[in-house]
Design a protein around this motif. Structure first.
Motif, mmCIF file in Angstrom:
data_model
loop_
_atom_site.group_PDB
_atom_site.id
_atom_site.type_symbol
_atom_site.label_atom_id
_atom_site.label_comp_id
_atom_site.label_asym_id
_atom_site.label_seq_id
_atom_site.Cartn_x
_atom_site.Cartn_y
_atom_site.Cartn_z
ATOM 1 N N UNK A 25 0.775 -1.235 0.000
ATOM 2 C CA UNK A 25 0.000 0.000 0.000
ATOM 3 C C UNK A 25 0.815 1.298 0.000
ATOM 4 N N UNK A 26 1.918 1.406 0.737
ATOM 5 C CA UNK A 26 2.642 2.683 0.784
ATOM 6 C C UNK A 26 3.010 3.282 -0.570
ATOM 7 N N UNK A 27 3.478 2.476 -1.554
ATOM 8 C CA UNK A 27 3.806 3.116 -2.834
ATOM 9 C C UNK A 27 2.595 3.677 -3.567
ATOM 10 N N UNK A 28 1.415 3.123 -3.284
ATOM 11 C CA UNK A 28 0.196 3.654 -3.906
ATOM 12 C C UNK A 28 -0.116 5.038 -3.362
ATOM 13 N N UNK A 29 -0.063 5.178 -2.046
ATOM 14 C CA UNK A 29 -0.277 6.490 -1.436
ATOM 15 C C UNK A 29 0.802 7.472 -1.897
ATOM 16 N N UNK A 30 2.023 6.984 -2.005
ATOM 17 C CA UNK A 30 3.133 7.840 -2.412
ATOM 18 C C UNK A 30 2.962 8.317 -3.852
ATOM 19 N N UNK A 31 2.574 7.418 -4.752
ATOM 20 C CA UNK A 31 2.358 7.813 -6.144
ATOM 21 C C UNK A 31 1.242 8.837 -6.251
ATOM 22 N N UNK A 32 0.175 8.626 -5.493
ATOM 23 C CA UNK A 32 -0.939 9.578 -5.512
ATOM 24 C C UNK A 32 -0.519 10.950 -4.992
ATOM 25 N N UNK A 33 0.478 10.964 -4.115
ATOM 26 C CA UNK A 33 0.971 12.226 -3.555
ATOM 27 C C UNK A 33 2.062 12.854 -4.417
ATOM 28 N N UNK A 34 2.424 12.175 -5.508
ATOM 29 C CA UNK A 34 3.410 12.735 -6.417
ATOM 30 C C UNK A 34 4.853 12.422 -6.093
ATOM 31 N N UNK A 35 5.089 11.441 -5.244
ATOM 32 C CA UNK A 35 6.464 11.062 -4.911
ATOM 33 C C UNK A 35 7.136 10.466 -6.150
ATOM 34 N N UNK A 36 8.304 10.953 -6.539
ATOM 35 C CA UNK A 36 8.979 10.460 -7.750
ATOM 36 C C UNK A 36 9.719 9.154 -7.504
ATOM 37 N N UNK A 37 8.980 8.058 -7.497
ATOM 38 C CA UNK A 37 9.575 6.749 -7.212
ATOM 39 C C UNK A 37 9.268 5.764 -8.321
#
Length: 355
Positions: free
Chosen positions: A129-141
């Motif tokens: 789940x964390x990368x999904x929240x991060x992608x939605x927040x615009x984290x460049x990963x």
């Protein structure tokens, strides 16, 4: 041919060539022969002086890595990266190319990816789940590999003497879990399968340490948690499982990297993944050794840690279409219940270099 030999040879031929020119009776063919020989030697020297493509690639890889520090985020409960840190093998391999490693510990995946967003770490491992929240927040990963882990390695539990017997009975109850974690998705799917809505429960967003204190203190009714914390509380206080993730959530883990790091140092990333894979294979074959190593690290009994290690799967694998599709379902679910603010496409941030 060496440069010095080239100089000597050319000088000798030049002397010969000069003598030819000074001798008026010399035939033109001899002059042409001398000129051709000079150019032949030059071409030969240039050819022998060039490095082969493989050696050149190796040199380029070393030069791109020289002087950089790879910042890695890890959680103590994440077996593979924790073991890699303590074995020191990655440091040895990267030192050969002039690179170094810096390790930073995090209590859970979401704060780790916040650090990645800030540029504080280059590489890390979290649940699904964390990368999904991060992608939605615009984290460049980027997703760079996945770990199959296991649906049995996470569960929603209640105290041994709790009157709650089913997930449906969690309606109106306080359920502890880390927001944005893999267990966040488990809770969502579990309550849905029981005929409830997510807002029928009272989420208590807590880190594993705080959640255990609240769980044992009777301040929450249930706790959604992953191994090895799950195995530890089962063994220590006889916590009872309402449901694990079987048929609810794939419960995979993901290796993630900062996009600018991947773009700038793909060779270094591959080295990191190679070393992670070696440790992963060792752990898969040595659950007792892993448990002994983690016991002082986590303050959890080796017997509980061994249970956790034996009920998980291992692997450092490239993302397949099936894995991406499953991850997309999680993202769509979170968007549907407004846990993330916008629709995302997981495939947009999958690294192709590990295919």
């Amino acid at each position: 041919m060496s440069i010095q030999s080239l100089k000597t040879g050319i000088f000798s031929i030049w002397q010969f060539f000069t003598a030819i020119l000074q001798h008026r009776k010399t035939r033109t063919l001899s002059v042409l022969f001398a000129v051709g020989l000079v150019f032949s030697l030059v071409a030969s020297a240039c050819s022998s002086g060039a490095t082969n493509p493989q050696a050149n690639t190796s040199a380029n890889n070393q030069s791109t890595a020289r002087g950089i520090t790879v910042s890695i985020g890890y959680q103590k409960a994440a077996t593979i990266l924790n073991a890699l840190k303590n074995r020191g093998s990655l440091e040895q391999v990267l030192a050969a190319s002039g690179a170094s490693v810096r390790w930073t510990e995090f209590p859970a995946g979401p704060p780790m990816l916040e650090a990645m967003n800030a540029g504080s770490i280059d590489f890390g491992y979290t649940g699904e789940s964390p990368p999904i929240f991060a992608q939605a927040a615009g984290v460049p990963l980027l997703y760079v590999a996945y770990d199959p882990w296991s649906p049995k390695a996470e569960a929603i539990i209640v105290p041994k003497n709790s009157p709650i017997k089913t997930v449906a009975e969690l309606k109106g109850k306080r359920v502890a879990f880390a927001k944005g974690s893999n267990t966040n998705y488990l809770v969502v799917k579990a309550v849905e399968s029981a005929g409830l809505k997510y807002n029928d429960i009272q989420p208590a967003y807590l880190t594993p340490a705080d959640a255990r204190a609240a769980f044992e203190g009777g301040n929450v009714d249930a706790w959604a948690i992953w191994d090895p914390y799950l195995a530890a509380v089962e063994q220590a206080i006889g916590a009872r499982t309402l449901t694990d993730a079987t048929n609810l959530a794939p419960n995979r883990g993901y290796y993630l990297a900062r996009k600018t790091f991947v773009d700038s140092h793909p060779d270094v990333l591959k080295t990191v993944l190679d070393e992670v894979s070696k440790v992963d294979k060792w752990a898969a074959s040595n659950p007792k050794e892993v448990a002994k190593f983690l016991e002082p690290e986590l303050g959890i009994k080796a017997s509980a840690l061994e249970i956790a290690e034996k009920r998980r799967e291992y692997g450092v694998l490239p993302l397949t279409d099936e894995v991406i599709t499953q991850q997309q379902k999680i993202a769509d679910t979170f968007h549907k219940i407004n846990l993330i603010p916008k629709q995302i496409q997981v495939k947009d941030i999958v690294w192709k270099g590990n295919q």
